[in-house]
Design an enzyme around this catalytic site. Sequence first.
Site, mmCIF file in Angstrom:
data_model
loop_
_atom_site.group_PDB
_atom_site.id
_atom_site.type_symbol
_atom_site.label_atom_id
_atom_site.label_comp_id
_atom_site.label_asym_id
_atom_site.label_seq_id
_atom_site.Cartn_x
_atom_site.Cartn_y
_atom_site.Cartn_z
ATOM 1 N N ASN A 1 33.248 -12.521 -127.908
ATOM 2 C CA ASN A 1 33.834 -11.417 -128.677
ATOM 3 C C ASN A 1 33.759 -10.168 -127.801
ATOM 4 O O ASN A 1 32.692 -9.589 -127.640
ATOM 5 C CB ASN A 1 33.052 -11.234 -129.985
ATOM 6 C CG ASN A 1 33.551 -10.038 -130.785
ATOM 7 O OD1 ASN A 1 34.577 -9.450 -130.441
ATOM 8 N ND2 ASN A 1 32.827 -9.686 -131.835
ATOM 9 N N TRP A 2 34.902 -9.790 -127.258
ATOM 10 C CA TRP A 2 34.913 -8.663 -126.322
ATOM 11 C C TRP A 2 34.818 -7.314 -127.026
ATOM 12 O O TRP A 2 34.704 -6.279 -126.365
ATOM 13 C CB TRP A 2 36.181 -8.704 -125.466
ATOM 14 C CG TRP A 2 36.239 -9.830 -124.487
ATOM 15 C CD1 TRP A 2 35.264 -10.767 -124.257
ATOM 16 C CD2 TRP A 2 37.316 -10.129 -123.588
ATOM 17 N NE1 TRP A 2 35.685 -11.632 -123.274
ATOM 18 C CE2 TRP A 2 36.932 -11.265 -122.840
ATOM 19 C CE3 TRP A 2 38.560 -9.551 -123.337
ATOM 20 C CZ2 TRP A 2 37.757 -11.836 -121.865
ATOM 21 C CZ3 TRP A 2 39.386 -10.109 -122.373
ATOM 22 C CH2 TRP A 2 38.989 -11.239 -121.643
ATOM 23 N N LYS A 3 34.958 -7.323 -128.359
ATOM 24 C CA LYS A 3 34.919 -6.061 -129.130
ATOM 25 C C LYS A 3 35.912 -5.054 -128.526
ATOM 26 O O LYS A 3 36.978 -5.480 -128.078
ATOM 27 C CB LYS A 3 33.478 -5.533 -129.192
ATOM 28 C CG LYS A 3 32.509 -6.624 -129.681
ATOM 29 C CD LYS A 3 31.155 -6.122 -130.039
ATOM 30 C CE LYS A 3 30.304 -7.308 -130.499
ATOM 31 N NZ LYS A 3 28.983 -6.903 -130.963
ATOM 32 N N GLU B 1 30.303 -5.451 -137.763
ATOM 33 C CA GLU B 1 30.810 -4.116 -137.407
ATOM 34 C C GLU B 1 31.981 -3.743 -138.297
ATOM 35 O O GLU B 1 32.165 -2.574 -138.645
ATOM 36 C CB GLU B 1 31.191 -4.097 -135.911
ATOM 37 C CG GLU B 1 29.940 -4.103 -135.038
ATOM 38 C CD GLU B 1 30.089 -4.793 -133.703
ATOM 39 O OE1 GLU B 1 31.213 -5.026 -133.244
ATOM 40 O OE2 GLU B 1 29.039 -5.121 -133.102
ATOM 41 N N GLY C 1 23.610 -6.745 -130.093
ATOM 42 C CA GLY C 1 23.620 -5.675 -129.099
ATOM 43 C C GLY C 1 22.256 -5.031 -128.882
ATOM 44 O O GLY C 1 22.150 -3.979 -128.262
ATOM 45 N N SER D 1 22.804 -11.202 -129.234
ATOM 46 C CA SER D 1 22.079 -11.186 -127.960
ATOM 47 C C SER D 1 21.927 -12.569 -127.324
ATOM 48 O O SER D 1 20.893 -12.873 -126.736
ATOM 49 C CB SER D 1 20.713 -10.505 -128.127
ATOM 50 O OG SER D 1 20.886 -9.160 -128.537
ATOM 51 N N GLY E 1 28.652 -11.495 -127.576
ATOM 52 C CA GLY E 1 29.201 -10.158 -127.352
ATOM 53 C C GLY E 1 29.043 -9.751 -125.903
ATOM 54 O O GLY E 1 29.768 -10.216 -125.023
ATOM 55 N N GLY E 2 28.048 -8.899 -125.649
ATOM 56 C CA GLY E 2 27.842 -8.315 -124.325
ATOM 57 C C GLY E 2 27.930 -9.303 -123.169
ATOM 58 O O GLY E 2 28.615 -9.039 -122.162
HETATM 59 P P1 13P Z 1 25.828 -9.274 -128.588
HETATM 60 O O1 13P Z 1 25.909 -10.639 -127.960
HETATM 61 O O2 13P Z 1 26.239 -8.169 -127.666
HETATM 62 O O3 13P Z 1 24.514 -9.043 -129.244
HETATM 63 O O4 13P Z 1 26.927 -9.262 -129.768
HETATM 64 C C1 13P Z 1 26.964 -10.281 -130.682
HETATM 65 C C2 13P Z 1 28.204 -10.161 -131.489
HETATM 66 O O5 13P Z 1 28.339 -9.256 -132.284
HETATM 67 C C3 13P Z 1 29.261 -11.151 -131.273
HETATM 68 O O6 13P Z 1 30.219 -11.077 -132.263
#
Ligand code: 13P
Length: 263
Positions: free
Chosen positions: A13-15, A108, A184, A222, A243-244
Amino acid sequence: MSGSTIKPWVVGNWKMNPVQSNAQQLIEEFKQLLQQNPILEEQCQIGVAPISIALQHVQQQLADANRSILTVAQDLSRFAGTGAYTGEVSAELLKDSSIEYVLVGHSERREILGDTTEVLKAKVQNALNAGLTVIYCVGESLEQREAGQAEQVVLQQICDITAVVKADDWRNIVIAYEPIWAIGTGKTASPEDAQMMHAKIREGLSQITALGASIAILYGGSVKPENAADLANCPDINGALVGGASLNAESFYKIAEAFANTK
Ligand code: 13P
């Protein structure tokens, strides 16, 4: 091996990231890693969820990878079809652009962007009606966990959508459990805690649908190369929503590799 028969999913998920040039580089590097050390499609489903304006471009860039990599939308409209809804992208318009997968209910969107239960129900319903596969995200806050309400909150979030998912449509649902306090923050749920919640989710799903035992339940929060194998070893963790770490080709590759090799 975890003993699960569900094929794992690893989705990045690149957000609201990254700029175009970095996205292109990220994809090229990831394709090269797959070229050097293939991860077979039978071993793991892999997908990336870029920003909406990049969906088609990313999909084109992924087309010459040595295996299929899914392009996933991060969101869709609560409104169906076409119409006077400035700024919105409906399920049908995603489908019309050959986008077949969509995230719904990311924390989010729930917490910051005002997606209420009613809105999420409409989004899930529209997506399923248009033939999309939904990755439906659930997860509790730190306060809810500390108050002993985590399980109740998560199961309620799943119950919230049952009225709009027809019996057969459960085939097109993937669940992503993402404890909000782990997103995150660098703080991952321990594999034991995550497995415990995933088992509860599995139990809940099995009470709702006969397909409960075959629905993939991903963990998010994470996830990184260092913890991926331990998470992948848990029987009810069928993949990761990353995510990250998905913004770095090598990290994302290693996470996918961990799930592919463990499951
Ligand atoms: P992180 O891996 O950055 O914690 O984010 C998780 C996330 O929200 C994936 O949708």
